[in-house]
Design a protein around this motif. Sequence first.
Motif, PDB file in Angstrom:
ATOM      1  N   SER A   5       0.844  -1.138   0.030  1.00 23.06           N
ATOM      2  CA  SER A   5       0.048   0.064   0.072  1.00 23.06           C
ATOM      3  C   SER A   5       1.034   1.035  -0.061  1.00 23.06           C
ATOM      4  O   SER A   5       2.156   1.129   0.637  1.00 23.06           O
ATOM      5  CB  SER A   5      -0.920   0.012   1.198  1.00 23.06           C
ATOM      6  OG  SER A   5      -1.328   1.014   1.908  1.00 23.06           O
ATOM      7  N   GLY A   6       0.150   1.845  -1.129  1.00 21.11           N
ATOM      8  CA  GLY A   6       1.176   2.841  -1.319  1.00 21.11           C
ATOM      9  C   GLY A   6       0.587   4.284  -0.961  1.00 21.11           C
ATOM     10  O   GLY A   6      -0.282   4.215  -0.097  1.00 21.11           O
ATOM     11  N   CYS A   7       1.183   5.257  -1.237  1.00 18.57           N
ATOM     12  CA  CYS A   7       0.740   6.496  -0.734  1.00 18.57           C
ATOM     13  C   CYS A   7       0.756   7.418  -1.957  1.00 18.57           C
ATOM     14  O   CYS A   7       1.365   7.384  -2.969  1.00 18.57           O
ATOM     15  CB  CYS A   7       1.670   7.100   0.255  1.00 18.57           C
ATOM     16  SG  CYS A   7       1.098   8.487   1.366  1.00 18.57           S
ATOM     17  N   ALA A   8      -0.101   8.418  -1.965  1.00 17.21           N
ATOM     18  CA  ALA A   8      -0.317   9.657  -2.950  1.00 17.21           C
ATOM     19  C   ALA A   8       0.808  10.381  -3.020  1.00 17.21           C
ATOM     20  O   ALA A   8       1.783  10.570  -2.098  1.00 17.21           O
ATOM     21  CB  ALA A   8      -1.455  10.367  -2.759  1.00 17.21           C
ATOM     22  N   ASP A   9       1.119  11.023  -4.461  1.00 18.03           N
ATOM     23  CA  ASP A   9       2.300  11.816  -4.372  1.00 18.03           C
ATOM     24  C   ASP A   9       2.151  13.089  -3.765  1.00 18.03           C
ATOM     25  O   ASP A   9       0.960  13.340  -3.199  1.00 18.03           O
ATOM     26  CB  ASP A   9       2.299  12.433  -6.006  1.00 18.03           C
ATOM     27  CG  ASP A   9       2.628  11.287  -6.950  1.00 18.03           C
ATOM     28  OD1 ASP A   9       3.397  10.392  -6.466  1.00 18.03           O
ATOM     29  OD2 ASP A   9       2.373  11.132  -8.012  1.00 18.03           O
ATOM     30  N   ALA A  10       3.070  13.992  -3.435  1.00 18.59           N
ATOM     31  CA  ALA A  10       3.153  15.215  -2.640  1.00 18.59           C
ATOM     32  C   ALA A  10       2.205  16.079  -3.185  1.00 18.59           C
ATOM     33  O   ALA A  10       1.624  16.837  -2.581  1.00 18.59           O
ATOM     34  CB  ALA A  10       4.588  15.505  -2.320  1.00 18.59           C
ATOM     35  N   ALA A  11       2.184  16.042  -4.606  1.00 21.80           N
ATOM     36  CA  ALA A  11       1.185  17.199  -5.081  1.00 21.80           C
ATOM     37  C   ALA A  11      -0.192  16.771  -5.115  1.00 21.80           C
ATOM     38  O   ALA A  11      -0.326  15.495  -4.910  1.00 21.80           O
ATOM     39  CB  ALA A  11       1.758  17.229  -6.648  1.00 21.80           C
ATOM     40  N   ARG A  15       0.950  -4.299  -3.509  1.00 18.50           N
ATOM     41  CA  ARG A  15       0.627  -5.555  -2.893  1.00 18.50           C
ATOM     42  C   ARG A  15      -0.475  -5.583  -2.134  1.00 18.50           C
ATOM     43  O   ARG A  15      -1.353  -4.410  -1.825  1.00 18.50           O
ATOM     44  CB  ARG A  15       2.038  -5.838  -1.920  1.00 18.50           C
ATOM     45  CG  ARG A  15       3.157  -5.903  -2.637  1.00 18.50           C
ATOM     46  CD  ARG A  15       4.318  -6.211  -1.552  1.00 18.50           C
ATOM     47  NE  ARG A  15       4.024  -7.270  -0.845  1.00 18.50           N
ATOM     48  CZ  ARG A  15       4.418  -8.452  -1.168  1.00 18.50           C
ATOM     49  NH1 ARG A  15       5.017  -8.619  -2.422  1.00 18.50           N
ATOM     50  NH2 ARG A  15       4.417  -9.642  -0.342  1.00 18.50           N
ATOM     51  N   PHE A  16      -1.058  -6.764  -1.612  1.00 17.98           N
ATOM     52  CA  PHE A  16      -2.184  -7.019  -1.135  1.00 17.98           C
ATOM     53  C   PHE A  16      -2.145  -6.881   0.345  1.00 17.98           C
ATOM     54  O   PHE A  16      -2.769  -6.111   1.155  1.00 17.98           O
ATOM     55  CB  PHE A  16      -2.912  -8.477  -1.745  1.00 17.98           C
ATOM     56  CG  PHE A  16      -3.983  -8.589  -0.588  1.00 17.98           C
ATOM     57  CD1 PHE A  16      -5.369  -8.129  -0.807  1.00 17.98           C
ATOM     58  CD2 PHE A  16      -4.182  -9.801   0.292  1.00 17.98           C
ATOM     59  CE1 PHE A  16      -6.451  -8.134  -0.024  1.00 17.98           C
ATOM     60  CE2 PHE A  16      -5.292 -10.000   1.084  1.00 17.98           C
ATOM     61  CZ  PHE A  16      -6.490  -9.438   0.893  1.00 17.98           C
ATOM     62  N   ARG A  17      -1.134  -7.659   0.930  1.00 23.88           N
ATOM     63  CA  ARG A  17      -0.895  -7.536   2.347  1.00 23.88           C
ATOM     64  C   ARG A  17      -0.268  -6.014   2.850  1.00 23.88           C
ATOM     65  O   ARG A  17       0.484  -5.599   2.361  1.00 23.88           O
ATOM     66  CB  ARG A  17      -0.266  -8.845   2.850  1.00 23.88           C
ATOM     67  CG  ARG A  17      -1.058 -10.073   2.778  1.00 23.88           C
ATOM     68  CD  ARG A  17      -0.289 -11.179   3.470  1.00 23.88           C
ATOM     69  NE  ARG A  17      -0.938 -12.436   3.550  1.00 23.88           N
ATOM     70  CZ  ARG A  17      -2.262 -12.712   4.328  1.00 23.88           C
ATOM     71  NH1 ARG A  17      -2.577 -11.899   4.930  1.00 23.88           N
ATOM     72  NH2 ARG A  17      -2.704 -13.832   4.019  1.00 23.88           N
ATOM     73  N   GLY A  18      -0.674  -5.886   4.050  1.00 17.85           N
ATOM     74  CA  GLY A  18      -0.257  -4.723   4.845  1.00 17.85           C
ATOM     75  C   GLY A  18      -1.024  -4.062   5.759  1.00 17.85           C
ATOM     76  O   GLY A  18      -2.287  -4.769   5.756  1.00 17.85           O
ATOM     77  N   PRO A  19      -0.693  -3.235   6.557  1.00 17.39           N
ATOM     78  CA  PRO A  19      -1.545  -2.704   7.615  1.00 17.39           C
ATOM     79  C   PRO A  19      -2.911  -2.015   6.895  1.00 17.39           C
ATOM     80  O   PRO A  19      -3.810  -1.859   7.701  1.00 17.39           O
ATOM     81  CB  PRO A  19      -0.573  -1.726   8.553  1.00 17.39           C
ATOM     82  CG  PRO A  19       0.472  -1.449   7.398  1.00 17.39           C
ATOM     83  CD  PRO A  19       0.697  -2.744   6.724  1.00 17.39           C
ATOM     84  N   ARG A  20      -2.584  -1.610   5.614  1.00 22.27           N
ATOM     85  CA  ARG A  20      -3.867  -0.686   5.137  1.00 22.27           C
ATOM     86  C   ARG A  20      -4.197  -1.426   3.734  1.00 22.27           C
ATOM     87  O   ARG A  20      -3.289  -1.869   3.148  1.00 22.27           O
ATOM     88  CB  ARG A  20      -3.551   0.637   4.925  1.00 22.27           C
ATOM     89  CG  ARG A  20      -3.183   1.482   6.216  1.00 22.27           C
ATOM     90  CD  ARG A  20      -2.735   2.906   5.979  1.00 22.27           C
ATOM     91  NE  ARG A  20      -2.755   3.652   7.181  1.00 22.27           N
ATOM     92  CZ  ARG A  20      -2.059   4.859   7.242  1.00 22.27           C
ATOM     93  NH1 ARG A  20      -1.657   5.564   6.089  1.00 22.27           N
ATOM     94  NH2 ARG A  20      -2.177   5.514   8.461  1.00 22.27           N
ATOM     95  N   GLY A  33      -5.991  -3.500   6.599  1.00 24.87           N
ATOM     96  CA  GLY A  33      -5.359  -4.436   5.704  1.00 24.87           C
ATOM     97  C   GLY A  33      -5.274  -5.624   6.584  1.00 24.87           C
ATOM     98  O   GLY A  33      -5.496  -5.748   7.618  1.00 24.87           O
ATOM     99  N   ALA A  34      -4.772  -6.754   5.605  1.00 26.48           N
ATOM    100  CA  ALA A  34      -4.635  -7.897   6.243  1.00 26.48           C
ATOM    101  C   ALA A  34      -3.197  -8.294   6.376  1.00 26.48           C
ATOM    102  O   ALA A  34      -2.393  -8.234   5.326  1.00 26.48           O
ATOM    103  CB  ALA A  34      -5.056  -9.236   5.049  1.00 26.48           C
ATOM    104  N   LEU A  35      -2.537  -8.369   7.657  1.00 25.98           N
ATOM    105  CA  LEU A  35      -1.211  -8.581   7.767  1.00 25.98           C
ATOM    106  C   LEU A  35      -0.901 -10.243   7.550  1.00 25.98           C
ATOM    107  O   LEU A  35      -1.682 -10.749   7.461  1.00 25.98           O
ATOM    108  CB  LEU A  35      -0.945  -8.185   9.491  1.00 25.98           C
ATOM    109  CG  LEU A  35      -1.118  -6.574   9.447  1.00 25.98           C
ATOM    110  CD1 LEU A  35      -0.990  -6.559  11.210  1.00 25.98           C
ATOM    111  CD2 LEU A  35      -0.307  -6.079   8.982  1.00 25.98           C
ATOM    112  N   PRO A  36       0.430 -10.209   7.351  1.00 26.36           N
ATOM    113  CA  PRO A  36       0.756 -11.712   7.446  1.00 26.36           C
ATOM    114  C   PRO A  36       0.140 -12.635   8.373  1.00 26.36           C
ATOM    115  O   PRO A  36       0.139 -12.184   9.549  1.00 26.36           O
ATOM    116  CB  PRO A  36       2.282 -11.591   7.478  1.00 26.36           C
ATOM    117  CG  PRO A  36       2.676 -10.051   6.731  1.00 26.36           C
ATOM    118  CD  PRO A  36       1.758  -9.461   7.315  1.00 26.36           C
ATOM    119  N   GLY A  37      -0.387 -13.738   8.030  1.00 25.17           N
ATOM    120  CA  GLY A  37      -1.078 -14.611   8.758  1.00 25.17           C
ATOM    121  C   GLY A  37      -2.381 -14.430   9.075  1.00 25.17           C
ATOM    122  O   GLY A  37      -2.877 -15.230  10.001  1.00 25.17           O
TER     123      GLY A  37
END
Length: 398
Positions: free
Chosen positions: A36-42, A56-61, A385-389
């Motif tokens: 999970s990404g983040c928007a550009d600064a602009a 990626r699918f997994r992550g905190p968000r 988001g779905a964390l590992p496990g």
Amino acid sequence: MTAHTSFPTPDGASAPARRDVLTRAAALGALAATASGCADAARSRPPATAGPPAFRFRGPRQAGVTTQQQTAALVMAYDLAPAIRGAGGVRALRKVFGRWTRALAEVLDGELAPPNPVQAKEIKAIGGAGRSRLTATVAIGPRLPGLLCVAAPRALRELPPFPDDRLDPAYGGGDLLVQLCADGPRATVAAAGALTRLAGDTLRPRWRQTGFLPPTAAGQTPRNLLGFKDGTENPTPEECERWVWVDDATFLVVRRVHIDGAGFARLAAGRQEEIVGRHRASGAPLGGRHEHDDVDIFAKTPQGRYVIPLGAHVRAASPRLDAGARMLRRGYSYDAGPDDRGLLFLAFMRDPALFARVQHRMAATDELGRFTEHRGSAVAYVLPGALPGEDLGARLLA
């Protein structure tokens, strides 16, 4: 849509195992064949050109919120089947979320599935997931917690009625919403079919809506069906932390907005700009020179007139009228034929009450409302988001 407690107005306070395996294998094959990404600064977040795997699918968000916007979207709504209620419903939905989690993690993150010959064959078919930059964002509607007897997120409730709504039940509500985005509609449609099959008899499709972005040069803000740039005033990553995310979750508001493009096109260019509050060519606010210049709703001419007209769209939507609070918009155009084209409005925020306040202002003052009609509506809580496990919804359905 089932009625629930609405937000304060601006004046107010405040099946057998073998069948499961075969169904999952078929769905995985369809999902894998697409991608999970983040928007550009602009503030603008123009769509990026297709490239290497990025999301990626997994992550905190969950991805698909501050992720760089893709060119195609498909929003699906589901209802729980009538028999899916209470503790038994919790167990059934856990199974669905588990299947969705494993399928998406296999396809998007390359996780290994529990070995069986059928799955192995389907996993080998993976080839386009990264290139399509597919994201799947899962959210729950206001009715679901009550049906399952689980605690509801504090701000999750139905949107209030708005004066000019012309809502069609065929394009609104839902116990579960899934936003699929990718760099092409084939990926989103295939993924939608796969997830629906994986849901089995637990979920029933309610409605779906596709959306697209027009061809846009790299680094430029996409334009909507009115010909104006759309998405210029999106929050920065720092502002997203304050106004979009809450404990790695957020809220999604969906509106299906019909646009009278022909009627708007009959206006002179200068009058169009007065209604929007921006210059059509550059995207700059009236009184400014560049697209990202500040929208000063208090600036006046030497003659004492507001530079941004009182009925301008950007004035009614200004964060200055909400103590700086912002929503993150990921809008798309839709085309359901010559008589029904418009905006698939998708916006994320930490509390949908913000959308309600803005929409009430627009209903009262926004001249652009003469050319728009809200025909579909939904609100939902985007799960962490779905964390590992773990599976999606693990904390909600604990």
